[in-house]
Enzyme design. Structure first.
Site, PDB file in Angstrom:
ATOM      1  N   ASP A  25       0.976  -1.372   0.153  1.00 39.02           N
ATOM      2  CA  ASP A  25      -0.081  -0.270  -0.207  1.00 39.02           C
ATOM      3  C   ASP A  25       0.791   1.304  -0.166  1.00 39.02           C
ATOM      4  O   ASP A  25       2.397   1.390   0.998  1.00 39.02           O
ATOM      5  CB  ASP A  25      -1.494  -0.272   0.842  1.00 39.02           C
ATOM      6  CG  ASP A  25      -2.016   1.138   1.125  1.00 39.02           C
ATOM      7  OD1 ASP A  25      -3.220   0.364   0.996  1.00 39.02           O
ATOM      8  OD2 ASP A  25      -2.265   1.965   1.154  1.00 39.02           O
TER       9      ASP A  25
ATOM     10  N   HIS B 105     -10.432  -5.223  -3.425  1.00 38.96           N
ATOM     11  CA  HIS B 105      -8.985  -5.658  -3.002  1.00 38.96           C
ATOM     12  C   HIS B 105      -9.569  -6.298  -1.318  1.00 38.96           C
ATOM     13  O   HIS B 105     -10.130  -5.488  -0.712  1.00 38.96           O
ATOM     14  CB  HIS B 105      -8.220  -3.936  -3.095  1.00 38.96           C
ATOM     15  CG  HIS B 105      -8.718  -3.094  -2.530  1.00 38.96           C
ATOM     16  ND1 HIS B 105      -9.662  -2.890  -3.338  1.00 38.96           N
ATOM     17  CD2 HIS B 105      -8.761  -2.251  -1.283  1.00 38.96           C
ATOM     18  CE1 HIS B 105     -10.078  -0.533  -2.557  1.00 38.96           C
ATOM     19  NE2 HIS B 105      -9.259  -1.173  -1.611  1.00 38.96           N
TER      20      HIS B 105
HETATM   21  P1  AMP Z   1      -9.500   1.419  -0.399  1.00 37.09           P
HETATM   22  O1  AMP Z   1      -9.999   2.734   0.585  1.00 37.09           O
HETATM   23  O2  AMP Z   1     -10.061   0.409   1.039  1.00 37.09           O
HETATM   24  O3  AMP Z   1     -10.421   1.601  -1.166  1.00 37.09           O
HETATM   25  O4  AMP Z   1      -8.263   0.982  -0.421  1.00 37.09           O
HETATM   26  C1  AMP Z   1      -7.367   1.487  -0.921  1.00 37.09           C
HETATM   27  C2  AMP Z   1      -6.160   1.557  -1.050  1.00 37.09           C
HETATM   28  O5  AMP Z   1      -5.109   1.844  -2.742  1.00 37.09           O
HETATM   29  C3  AMP Z   1      -6.060   3.069   0.663  1.00 37.09           C
HETATM   30  O6  AMP Z   1      -5.395   1.974   1.399  1.00 37.09           O
HETATM   31  C4  AMP Z   1      -4.442   3.577  -0.428  1.00 37.09           C
HETATM   32  O7  AMP Z   1      -3.683   3.638  -0.012  1.00 37.09           O
HETATM   33  C5  AMP Z   1      -4.251   2.064  -1.828  1.00 37.09           C
HETATM   34  N1  AMP Z   1      -3.814   3.054  -3.196  1.00 37.09           N
HETATM   35  C6  AMP Z   1      -4.023   3.600  -3.814  1.00 37.09           C
HETATM   36  N2  AMP Z   1      -3.387   4.299  -4.643  1.00 37.09           N
HETATM   37  C7  AMP Z   1      -2.486   3.939  -4.225  1.00 37.09           C
HETATM   38  C8  AMP Z   1      -1.222   3.167  -5.716  1.00 37.09           C
HETATM   39  N3  AMP Z   1      -1.221   3.573  -6.280  1.00 37.09           N
HETATM   40  N4  AMP Z   1      -0.154   1.663  -4.813  1.00 37.09           N
HETATM   41  C9  AMP Z   1       0.009   1.359  -3.682  1.00 37.09           C
HETATM   42  N5  AMP Z   1      -1.820   1.556  -3.188  1.00 37.09           N
HETATM   43  C10 AMP Z   1      -2.298   2.821  -3.268  1.00 37.09           C
END
Ligand code: AMP
Ligand code: ZN
Length: 114
Positions: free
Chosen positions: A31, A100
């Protein structure tokens, strides 16, 4: 077809990320904004926006997210206590609309979650 989502782009390596696991169906990466010492996002390559969009024939694929989580928890040595989270819809904190599984570990967790 509309533009690919950010997690589809990560799976297809069109944007960079720190991938920790991949196979023909599943990709896992660190993440970008970790909420614990270990915070891994595990996705199916198939673009399914939310839990609510799952269909009966996705059952085995979604099961594999948990099998990968189990393996990564062992590999990352967080088996004494880790948390698996799927947020569904903005009210629960979903911000990326490609289903996810969060794997969080390496610290203590409280209950109920925030
Ligand atoms: P959610 O809020 O459950 O939809 O989780 C989305 C997650 O994706 C969050 O914890 C973000 O920090 C993570 N995230 C968003 N963009 C990226 C990225 N480019 N690479 C890695 N993690 C990401
Ligand atoms: Zn996607």
């Amino acid at each position: 077809m509309s533009e690919k989502c950010i997690f589809c782009k990560i799976a297809d390596k069109e944007i960079s990320s720190s991938i920790v696991y991949e196979d023909p169906e599943i990709v896992a990466f660190n993440d970008i904004n970790p909420q614990a010492p270990v915070h891994i996002i595990i996705i199916p390559r198939k673009h399914i926006p939310r839990v609510m969009d799952l269909e009966e024939n996705d059952a085995a694929l979604i099961g594999k997210l948990f099998i990968v989580a189990k393996k990564l928890a062992k590999e990352k040595e967080i088996e004494d206590g880790y948390r698996l989270v799927i947020n569904c819809n903005p009210g629960a904190g979903q911000s990326v609309f490609h289903i996810h599984l969060h794997l969080l570990g390496g610290r203590k967790f409280t209950w109920p979650p925030g």
